[in-house]
Design an enzyme around this catalytic site. Structure first.
Site, short mmCIF file in Angstrom:
data_model
loop_
_atom_site.label_atom_id
_atom_site.label_comp_id
_atom_site.label_asym_id
_atom_site.label_seq_id
_atom_site.Cartn_x
_atom_site.Cartn_y
_atom_site.Cartn_z
N CYS A 31 0.83 -1.21 0.00
CA CYS A 31 0.00 0.00 0.00
C CYS A 31 0.87 1.26 0.00
O CYS A 31 1.56 1.54 0.99
CB CYS A 31 -0.93 -0.02 1.22
N CYS A 83 0.06 3.81 2.72
CA CYS A 83 0.51 3.31 4.03
C CYS A 83 1.98 3.66 4.25
O CYS A 83 2.39 4.09 5.33
CB CYS A 83 0.33 1.79 4.12
#
Length: 264
Positions: A188, A191
């Site tokens: 991600c 993230c």
């Protein structure tokens, strides 16, 4: 048939046999990440072995829970504790839990594949047509009558799973301390961008604990159990273990929720 031709044919047959053997050997050695390489390999997992050796046997975990020198590796149906880089407290029925968990995960993946084949998408824990998801995303939220204010009433948000039951976050929450639980995934991008900023924010708040939980991938046992439908997915808990607000990925909102939790 001449002797020379016989030699050529024998050599050709030998070459084919060796090539097939190498191909089958290469095929048998390949193992998907997160699954054991053989039934016998499971018996080699034991308390005291290093984290690297464990991963070499079982493959990459589906999720990781980190906290100081402690770490928990999430595999289908079983959680393995790591302390100072070594396996501890391994369940006695580890092999049975792992096999049952893998079977259950295969059922879930099969169900997901059938739903996607029907053209359905997952939104808010429910499967629906893409048009319905778009409608829900664009429709304004229904008006909610504000309840009467209660004096000294703590702010509390109840996070529910797909079965509509409250989710138990006690595994990650430190009682007596404000806890920030960050559900993320290695693949991600947002993230990875949030991680260093979140670390800086936590350092500015004394008495706040950060727990990072790697969901691995969509459909993993971690994502299913904690109803993680988007990442980054950050949840804040007060000193009594109550979640103070819905999950968020906004650094500003995380900061505000931490301050709210510290006041309670």
């Amino acid at each position: 048939m001449s002797a020379r031709l016989q030699i050529i044919l024998i050599a050709f047959g030998l070459f084919c046999t060796q090539s097939q053997a190498k191909w089958w050997q290469k095929k048998s050695d390949s193992t998907p990440a997160g699954k054991t390489k053989s039934a016998e390999a499971e018996t080699t997992v034991a308390n005291g072995m290093t984290e690297q050796d464990l991963i070499a046997v079982l493959g990459e975990p589906k999720g990781i829970i980190s906290g100081g020198s402690k770490k928990t590796l999430m595999y289908d149906g079983v959680q393995i504790e790591i302390l100072n880089g070594r396996v501890v407290n391994l369940p006695a029925d580890f092999s049975t839990q792992l096999k049952e968990g893998q079977k259950e995960q295969e059922k879930k993946e099969s169900f997901w594949a059938r739903q996607k084949k029907k053209g359905l998408v997952l939104h808010g824990g429910d499967w629906m047509k893409p048009a319905e998801r778009k409608r829900r995303q664009t429709s304004p939220a229904p008006a909610v009558r504000k309840p009467a204010k209660k004096i000294n009433a703590p702010s509390r948000y109840v996070m529910r799973g797909k079965d509509n039951r409250p989710i138990d976050h006690s595994r990650y929450v430190r009682r007596g301390q404000v806890t920030v639980v960050d559900f993320y995934a290695d693949w991600c991008g947002p993230c990875r961008a949030l991680a260093p900023e979140l670390d800086k924010l936590i350092k500015n708040h004394k008495g706040v604990v950060l727990q990072k939980v790697n969901i691995g991938n969509w459909g993993s046992s971690v994502a299913e159990r904690y109803n993680v439908t988007s990442v980054p997915n950050v949840r804040i808990f007060d000193r009594n273990g109550n979640m103070v607000a819905p999950p968020t990925s906004s650094l500003r909102t995380i900061d505000a929720n931490i301050k709210r939790a510290k006041k309670q």
